[in-house]
Design a protein around this motif. Sequence first.
Motif, PDB file in Angstrom:
ATOM      1  N   SER A  28      -7.338  12.987 -12.649  1.00  0.00           N
ATOM      2  CA  SER A  28      -6.238  13.707 -12.007  1.00  0.00           C
ATOM      3  C   SER A  28      -5.019  12.797 -11.862  1.00  0.00           C
ATOM      4  CB  SER A  28      -6.672  14.182 -10.616  1.00  0.00           C
ATOM      5  OG  SER A  28      -6.827  13.049  -9.765  1.00  0.00           O
ATOM      6  N   PRO A  29      -3.830  13.372 -11.584  1.00  0.00           N
ATOM      7  CA  PRO A  29      -2.631  12.552 -11.348  1.00  0.00           C
ATOM      8  C   PRO A  29      -2.832  11.575 -10.193  1.00  0.00           C
ATOM      9  CG  PRO A  29      -2.030  14.874 -11.546  1.00  0.00           C
ATOM     10  CD  PRO A  29      -3.516  14.820 -11.530  1.00  0.00           C
ATOM     11  N   GLU A  30      -3.522  12.039  -9.150  1.00  0.00           N
ATOM     12  CA  GLU A  30      -3.750  11.189  -7.973  1.00  0.00           C
ATOM     13  C   GLU A  30      -4.618   9.980  -8.323  1.00  0.00           C
ATOM     14  OE1 GLU A  30      -2.407  15.073  -6.987  1.00  0.00           O
ATOM     15  OE2 GLU A  30      -4.267  14.530  -8.041  1.00  0.00           O
ATOM     16  N   GLU A  31      -5.652  10.210  -9.154  1.00  0.00           N
ATOM     17  CA  GLU A  31      -6.532   9.102  -9.565  1.00  0.00           C
ATOM     18  C   GLU A  31      -5.758   8.041 -10.326  1.00  0.00           C
ATOM     19  OE1 GLU A  31     -10.556  10.072 -11.310  1.00  0.00           O
ATOM     20  OE2 GLU A  31      -9.760  12.112 -11.071  1.00  0.00           O
ATOM     21  N   LEU A  32      -4.988   8.464 -11.335  1.00  0.00           N
ATOM     22  CA  LEU A  32      -4.264   7.491 -12.155  1.00  0.00           C
ATOM     23  C   LEU A  32      -3.168   6.793 -11.352  1.00  0.00           C
ATOM     24  CD1 LEU A  32      -3.917   9.015 -15.745  1.00  0.00           C
ATOM     25  CD2 LEU A  32      -5.719   7.591 -14.771  1.00  0.00           C
ATOM     26  N   TRP A  33      -2.473   7.547 -10.482  1.00  0.00           N
ATOM     27  CA  TRP A  33      -1.413   6.929  -9.689  1.00  0.00           C
ATOM     28  C   TRP A  33      -1.984   5.882  -8.730  1.00  0.00           C
ATOM     29  CZ3 TRP A  33       3.282   5.518  -9.708  1.00  0.00           C
ATOM     30  CH2 TRP A  33       3.984   5.226  -8.535  1.00  0.00           C
ATOM     31  N   ALA A  34      -3.132   6.194  -8.112  1.00  0.00           N
ATOM     32  CA  ALA A  34      -3.763   5.241  -7.189  1.00  0.00           C
ATOM     33  C   ALA A  34      -4.153   3.956  -7.925  1.00  0.00           C
ATOM     34  CB  ALA A  34      -4.989   5.880  -6.535  1.00  0.00           C
ATOM     35  N   LYS A  35      -4.744   4.108  -9.125  1.00  0.00           N
ATOM     36  CA  LYS A  35      -5.123   2.937  -9.926  1.00  0.00           C
ATOM     37  C   LYS A  35      -3.877   2.153 -10.349  1.00  0.00           C
ATOM     38  CE  LYS A  35      -8.321   3.763 -13.188  1.00  0.00           C
ATOM     39  NZ  LYS A  35      -9.579   3.026 -12.914  1.00  0.00           N
ATOM     40  N   TYR A  36      -2.833   2.886 -10.700  1.00  0.00           N
ATOM     41  CA  TYR A  36      -1.581   2.266 -11.143  1.00  0.00           C
ATOM     42  C   TYR A  36      -0.985   1.411 -10.018  1.00  0.00           C
ATOM     43  CZ  TYR A  36       3.111   2.033 -13.304  1.00  0.00           C
ATOM     44  OH  TYR A  36       4.296   1.607 -13.862  1.00  0.00           O
ATOM     45  N   CYS A  37      -0.964   1.954  -8.798  1.00  0.00           N
ATOM     46  CA  CYS A  37      -0.381   1.244  -7.656  1.00  0.00           C
ATOM     47  C   CYS A  37      -1.157  -0.032  -7.348  1.00  0.00           C
ATOM     48  CB  CYS A  37      -0.351   2.149  -6.425  1.00  0.00           C
ATOM     49  SG  CYS A  37       0.865   3.484  -6.537  1.00  0.00           S
ATOM     50  N   ILE A  38      -2.493   0.031  -7.439  1.00  0.00           N
ATOM     51  CA  ILE A  38      -3.311  -1.171  -7.213  1.00  0.00           C
ATOM     52  C   ILE A  38      -3.027  -2.197  -8.293  1.00  0.00           C
ATOM     53  CG2 ILE A  38      -5.686  -2.062  -7.144  1.00  0.00           C
ATOM     54  CD1 ILE A  38      -6.507   0.746  -6.061  1.00  0.00           C
ATOM     55  N   TRP A  39      -2.953  -1.726  -9.534  1.00  0.00           N
ATOM     56  CA  TRP A  39      -2.692  -2.603 -10.684  1.00  0.00           C
ATOM     57  C   TRP A  39      -1.349  -3.311 -10.554  1.00  0.00           C
ATOM     58  CZ3 TRP A  39       0.388  -1.371 -15.387  1.00  0.00           C
ATOM     59  CH2 TRP A  39       0.175  -2.274 -16.442  1.00  0.00           C
TER      60      TRP A  39
END
Length: 494
Positions: free
Chosen positions: A147-158
């Motif tokens: 989902s968009p939320e999953e990828l955005w959360a991973k992106y922010c951590i990265w």
Amino acid sequence: MVNHNASINKAKLTETDIITKFIMPAVKNAGWDDMTQIRQEVKLRDGKVIVRGQMGMRTTVKSADIVLYHKPSMPLAVIEAKANKHEVGKGIQQALDYAHLLDVPFVFASNGDGFIFHDKTHAITNSPGTPEAHNLESEIRLEDFPSPEELWAKYCIWKGYTAAQLPIINEAYYDDGTGKHPRYYQLQAINKTVEAISSGKDRVLLVMATGTGKTYTAFQIIWRLWKSRAKKRILFLADRNILVDQTRINDFQPFGTSMTKITGRTVDPAYEIHLALYQALTGPDESQKAFKQVAPDFFDLIIIDECHRGSASDDSAWREILEYFSSAAQVGLTATPKETDEVSNSDYFGDPLYTYSLKEGIDDGFLAPYKVVRVDIDVDLQGWRPTKGQIDNNGEVIEDRIYNQKDFDRTMVIDERTQLVAETITNYLKRTDPMGKTIVFCNDIDHAERMRRALANLNPEQMAKNDKYVMKITGDDELGKAQLDNFINPKKAY
């Protein structure tokens, strides 16, 4: 149980069918918004212009099949599709190339059976041994698309974003409603600068080749920082009036009544966006230092256009302004960073945060290729010495010494040299394209006027059609300066 007939039918589908019937439904079912988060056939390059004689053609450039965005113009992922006759991961290398241009960590390839998911964040966002840990590349089912939320959360951590950064990072770009999107390299320059400033970095250098849209890039940087209220008072500095005026009328126009051009050596604190010629802010006398009318913390963001011209030099007028407002975040824009014993951009700003070179611009097709046509003039190569007692056009005796290129059109004018240069340019244009936009650089205003006259006299038939065929564009000539927009516009002949 495998339905054999369905497999056969799927194998006959085109790549477009695979996208429509399998990939797009999987993406939408995962919660991606079709209006704001999904773009298909995203063209990232224009295609290099190949010149053969007088003919030009562009190389074919394939577009990214699908790009997914957190917000418009804030890309997160690339999806590359292939027909079902290919292996599921067939498009991954192509997708990785597009992901590199967009600077995104999530890459997907699909043939309609599932996805190969390449996740550059996996080493940071997944702890080894935990159930959700996965490899750099893994195969996932259509129904398991993230989902968009999953990828955005991973992106922010990265990325390592802090809670304080997120409101700034999340601020949308200015969208004029025409469907214009920043080019991929502009996106990178804008995003990297906003990230850097939101993280507390206060000196940034962007190196972008002439003609690649530095001012538009600067506008989008300012817009996001201003709209998020991360920066409230902004100064845009340039060293030529035409740059300031063009910026105000064109790229910066959306700032509207919040923007002013500093004139009359007066800084009006009622405005938030200030455009200024650095000469209008400072001078040799203390009374001319208009920038001191406001407190040193008045501006919290300064953008310095063409910063190689002066700001890199310790004793420049630019440096005086920048050091007075030293608490402000300062972004230097340049096409040609200076590194000499006396002058250094990186000494002041640090190493470039992002570089987009002339070669990259030509290879991508955003800039025209060029070839050097070398013309050697004997007096330039050998110099010139007057005969004993030779007098000039004013009846004065010419000082007896050897004159060279540094003298010509400065301390000495050789009319035949001006005529020869004008003839060479005219003959070249007649052989190629008489209407090809052409710039002739001159030493000063007087030299420009002599060159204009020589070119006009050599092109009477063109001047008869339109006397704007040859125009002198100099700082003192309002008629000439008014033609700059026509010169820049490829649709305008004159």
